[in-house]
Motif scaffolding. Structure first.
Motif, mmCIF file in Angstrom:
data_model
loop_
_atom_site.group_PDB
_atom_site.id
_atom_site.type_symbol
_atom_site.label_atom_id
_atom_site.label_comp_id
_atom_site.label_asym_id
_atom_site.label_seq_id
_atom_site.Cartn_x
_atom_site.Cartn_y
_atom_site.Cartn_z
ATOM 1 N N LYS A 17 79.830 18.292 -21.509
ATOM 2 C CA LYS A 17 79.180 18.873 -20.330
ATOM 3 C C LYS A 17 80.165 19.714 -19.525
ATOM 4 O O LYS A 17 79.838 20.806 -19.063
ATOM 5 C CB LYS A 17 78.576 17.776 -19.467
ATOM 6 N N VAL A 63 80.950 22.951 -21.504
ATOM 7 C CA VAL A 63 79.822 23.881 -21.420
ATOM 8 C C VAL A 63 79.781 24.534 -20.039
ATOM 9 O O VAL A 63 79.591 25.743 -19.921
ATOM 10 C CB VAL A 63 78.491 23.171 -21.746
ATOM 11 N N THR A 80 80.045 28.543 -19.712
ATOM 12 C CA THR A 80 78.842 29.272 -19.305
ATOM 13 C C THR A 80 78.771 29.548 -17.807
ATOM 14 O O THR A 80 77.987 30.388 -17.380
ATOM 15 C CB THR A 80 77.572 28.498 -19.696
ATOM 16 N N SER A 116 77.572 27.479 -15.812
ATOM 17 C CA SER A 116 76.401 26.723 -15.379
ATOM 18 C C SER A 116 76.772 25.256 -15.309
ATOM 19 O O SER A 116 77.458 24.741 -16.182
ATOM 20 C CB SER A 116 75.255 26.916 -16.380
ATOM 21 N N CYS A 131 72.876 21.779 -18.395
ATOM 22 C CA CYS A 131 71.880 22.272 -19.350
ATOM 23 C C CYS A 131 70.634 21.424 -19.123
ATOM 24 O O CYS A 131 70.576 20.280 -19.572
ATOM 25 C CB CYS A 131 72.382 22.133 -20.777
ATOM 26 N N GLN A 143 68.541 26.619 -22.081
ATOM 27 C CA GLN A 143 69.914 26.592 -21.583
ATOM 28 C C GLN A 143 70.860 25.966 -22.608
ATOM 29 O O GLN A 143 71.996 26.423 -22.756
ATOM 30 C CB GLN A 143 69.992 25.819 -20.266
ATOM 31 N N ILE A 144 70.397 24.938 -23.300
ATOM 32 C CA ILE A 144 71.220 24.309 -24.331
ATOM 33 C C ILE A 144 71.508 25.315 -25.442
ATOM 34 O O ILE A 144 72.649 25.461 -25.887
ATOM 35 C CB ILE A 144 70.531 23.044 -24.889
ATOM 36 N N ALA A 182 73.921 27.959 -24.229
ATOM 37 C CA ALA A 182 75.276 27.417 -24.150
ATOM 38 C C ALA A 182 75.911 27.364 -25.534
ATOM 39 O O ALA A 182 77.080 27.727 -25.701
ATOM 40 C CB ALA A 182 75.249 26.022 -23.524
ATOM 41 N N LYS A 233 72.236 20.115 -29.724
ATOM 42 C CA LYS A 233 71.030 19.755 -28.967
ATOM 43 C C LYS A 233 70.945 18.246 -28.777
ATOM 44 O O LYS A 233 70.591 17.762 -27.700
ATOM 45 C CB LYS A 233 69.776 20.256 -29.678
#
Length: 114
Positions: free
Chosen positions: A29, A32, A36, A38, A41, A46-47, A50, A105
């Motif tokens: 996390k 990511v 990104t 962000s 996710c 979004q996933i 990323a 995912k």
């Protein structure tokens, strides 16, 4: 071993394994978020975005090289080689030492279900 010599469940081994999974998930996390920009996710889109951002060499798989040399990440500099490899190992469901889209995912699916 999860089972002791007497056949009893060794809960300390199980706790270490669960904690290791949670630590790896937290590192994913953070990585990511770094790549990104962000914080979370929170949707399948979004996933996937990323994953594509992290797959900077467009192989469709994330490797140790993707994590250790990502051109937009500063987070990986705070992790040891062992920690980066552990992130891969914890997310790698199919055992190919690479993180495919389905592996990636899966790492975030529990968060979507909550």
């Amino acid at each position: 071993a999860v089972l002791g010599g007497d056949g009893a469940l060794n809960t300390s081994v199980m706790v270490v394994w669960v904690n290791s999974k949670e630590v790896a998930k937290t590192r994913w996390k953070e990585f990511v978020a770094d790549v990104t920009g962000s914080q979370e996710c929170t949707s399948m889109e979004q996933i996937e975005a990323a994953f594509r951002a992290m797959d900077w060499n467009n192989t469709g798989k994330l490797s140790y090289r993707n994590l250790s040399a990502h051109p937009r990440s500063t987070f990986q500099n705070s992790l040891s080689d062992e920690e980066l490899q552990d992130m891969i190992n914890q997310a790698d469901i199919d055992g190919d030492a690479l993180i495919g889209m389905s592996d990636f995912k899966n790492m975030f699916m529990a968060d979507l279900d909550e």
